[in-house]
Design a protein around this motif. Structure first.
Motif, PDB file in Angstrom:
ATOM      1  N   LEU A   3      36.226 -27.538  27.596  1.00 30.08           N
ATOM      2  CA  LEU A   3      37.231 -28.268  28.372  1.00 30.08           C
ATOM      3  C   LEU A   3      37.098 -29.772  28.152  1.00 30.08           C
ATOM      4  CD1 LEU A   3      39.549 -27.814  30.383  1.00 30.08           C
ATOM      5  CD2 LEU A   3      37.898 -28.220  32.197  1.00 30.08           C
ATOM      6  N   VAL A   4      35.870 -30.286  28.131  1.00 33.59           N
ATOM      7  CA  VAL A   4      35.659 -31.712  27.863  1.00 33.59           C
ATOM      8  C   VAL A   4      36.131 -32.057  26.452  1.00 33.59           C
ATOM      9  CG1 VAL A   4      33.852 -33.451  27.502  1.00 33.59           C
ATOM     10  CG2 VAL A   4      33.819 -32.028  29.544  1.00 33.59           C
ATOM     11  N   LYS A   5      35.881 -31.183  25.499  1.00 33.55           N
ATOM     12  CA  LYS A   5      36.327 -31.411  24.119  1.00 33.55           C
ATOM     13  C   LYS A   5      37.852 -31.473  24.042  1.00 33.55           C
ATOM     14  CE  LYS A   5      35.431 -29.527  19.536  1.00 33.55           C
ATOM     15  NZ  LYS A   5      34.800 -28.431  18.816  1.00 33.55           N
ATOM     16  N   ILE A   6      38.534 -30.604  24.797  1.00 31.98           N
ATOM     17  CA  ILE A   6      39.999 -30.627  24.825  1.00 31.98           C
ATOM     18  C   ILE A   6      40.490 -31.931  25.433  1.00 31.98           C
ATOM     19  CG2 ILE A   6      42.021 -29.574  25.916  1.00 31.98           C
ATOM     20  CD1 ILE A   6      40.656 -26.870  25.535  1.00 31.98           C
ATOM     21  N   PHE A   7      39.847 -32.414  26.502  1.00 32.83           N
ATOM     22  CA  PHE A   7      40.261 -33.669  27.118  1.00 32.83           C
ATOM     23  C   PHE A   7      40.002 -34.859  26.199  1.00 32.83           C
ATOM     24  CE2 PHE A   7      40.866 -31.552  31.136  1.00 32.83           C
ATOM     25  CZ  PHE A   7      41.821 -32.339  31.756  1.00 32.83           C
ATOM     26  N   GLU A   8      38.956 -34.788  25.363  1.00 35.76           N
ATOM     27  CA  GLU A   8      38.711 -35.873  24.404  1.00 35.76           C
ATOM     28  C   GLU A   8      39.752 -35.883  23.300  1.00 35.76           C
ATOM     29  OE1 GLU A   8      34.732 -35.156  23.117  1.00 35.76           O
ATOM     30  OE2 GLU A   8      33.843 -36.143  24.867  1.00 35.76           O
ATOM     31  N   THR A  22      46.538 -33.985  17.628  1.00 33.99           N
ATOM     32  CA  THR A  22      45.797 -34.530  18.757  1.00 33.99           C
ATOM     33  C   THR A  22      46.731 -35.387  19.596  1.00 33.99           C
ATOM     34  OG1 THR A  22      45.092 -36.454  17.481  1.00 33.99           O
ATOM     35  CG2 THR A  22      43.606 -34.557  17.504  1.00 33.99           C
ATOM     36  N   GLY A  23      46.286 -35.737  20.759  1.00 34.59           N
ATOM     37  CA  GLY A  23      47.047 -36.640  21.616  1.00 34.59           C
ATOM     38  C   GLY A  23      48.167 -35.963  22.386  1.00 34.59           C
ATOM     39  N   GLN A  24      48.093 -34.678  22.602  1.00 34.85           N
ATOM     40  CA  GLN A  24      49.096 -33.972  23.391  1.00 34.85           C
ATOM     41  C   GLN A  24      48.566 -33.841  24.818  1.00 34.85           C
ATOM     42  OE1 GLN A  24      52.093 -33.009  22.168  1.00 34.85           O
ATOM     43  NE2 GLN A  24      51.505 -34.011  20.276  1.00 34.85           N
ATOM     44  N   PRO A  25      48.996 -34.680  25.752  1.00 39.52           N
ATOM     45  CA  PRO A  25      48.392 -34.696  27.090  1.00 39.52           C
ATOM     46  C   PRO A  25      48.604 -33.404  27.869  1.00 39.52           C
ATOM     47  CG  PRO A  25      50.332 -36.083  27.032  1.00 39.52           C
ATOM     48  CD  PRO A  25      50.072 -35.654  25.616  1.00 39.52           C
ATOM     49  N   ASN A  26      49.682 -32.695  27.612  1.00 42.70           N
ATOM     50  CA  ASN A  26      49.929 -31.459  28.353  1.00 42.70           C
ATOM     51  C   ASN A  26      48.910 -30.371  28.014  1.00 42.70           C
ATOM     52  OD1 ASN A  26      52.105 -32.630  29.568  1.00 42.70           O
ATOM     53  ND2 ASN A  26      53.596 -31.791  28.148  1.00 42.70           N
TER      54      ASN A  26
END
Length: 184
Positions: free
Chosen positions: A94-99, A134-138
């Motif tokens: 989950l942290v990796k996805i948020f990064e 990358t950079g897809q906030p949803n």
């Protein structure tokens, strides 16, 4: 493949699938093979051969007497370790996805300028080259909502066993299978 495995396993109703400890082992072994440039399937064959040798030695020297040293405490400690590994992996991913996909403010940068979220692909070849998006906030937000939703559904279905809804047999069934229902 599965039918042959069940027949050789001497049980016609043998469940072909991963358990918690086996899944943790397979993931760790796969990462080990990838980091050391080893072939994964070749490593699995060698593990299988060594297991055959170890099992034959245990049978030949009647090693089943060692089972009496495995207590409930040993089983609980091992189950706790597997649970901690799964929880760690969940939050690590989950942290990796948020990064990779950080949350952004709604339509504006911190200095007040508007964001233009357009992506342009330029290609002069007919070959398709995979690019990491990358950079897809949803993506990060959806992952967090799905993780929390799965946890709470599993938690409350597990507690459903002690509620007053439905007859006892149905409550036990829902309570026992609450985690697989939530994951499904």
């Amino acid at each position: 493949h599965g039918v042959l495995f069940c027949l050789l396993g001497a049980q016609p109703l043998l469940v072909v699938g991963f358990s918690g400890p086996l899944l943790v082992f397979e993931e760790a072994f796969y990462n080990f093979c990838r980091s050391n440039n080893m072939e994964y399937l070749t490593g699995r064959v060698w593990i299988g051969l060594w297991l055959i040798i170890i099992v034959l030695l245990m049978v030949a020297f009647e090693g089943s007497f060692l089972v009496r040293y495995v207590s409930r405490f040993t089983q609980e400690i091992f189950a706790f370790l597997i649970s901690i590994i799964f929880i760690y992996e969940t939050f690590f991913k989950l942290v990796k996805i948020f990064e990779e996909h950080p949350l952004q403010n709604c339509g504006s940068e911190p200095n007040g300028t508007a964001i233009n979220n357009t992506t342009t692909f330029y290609s002069n070849t007919t070959e398709s080259t995979p690019t990491k998006i990358t950079g897809q906030p949803n993506t990060a937000l959806l992952s967090l909502v799905l993780m929390a939703g799965t946890f709470f559904i599993a938690f409350f279905l597990r507690k459903f066993k002690n509620s007053r809804f439905f007859p006892g047999r149905i409550r036990r069934l829902i309570g026992d299978f609450g985690v697989p229902i939530a994951i499904r």
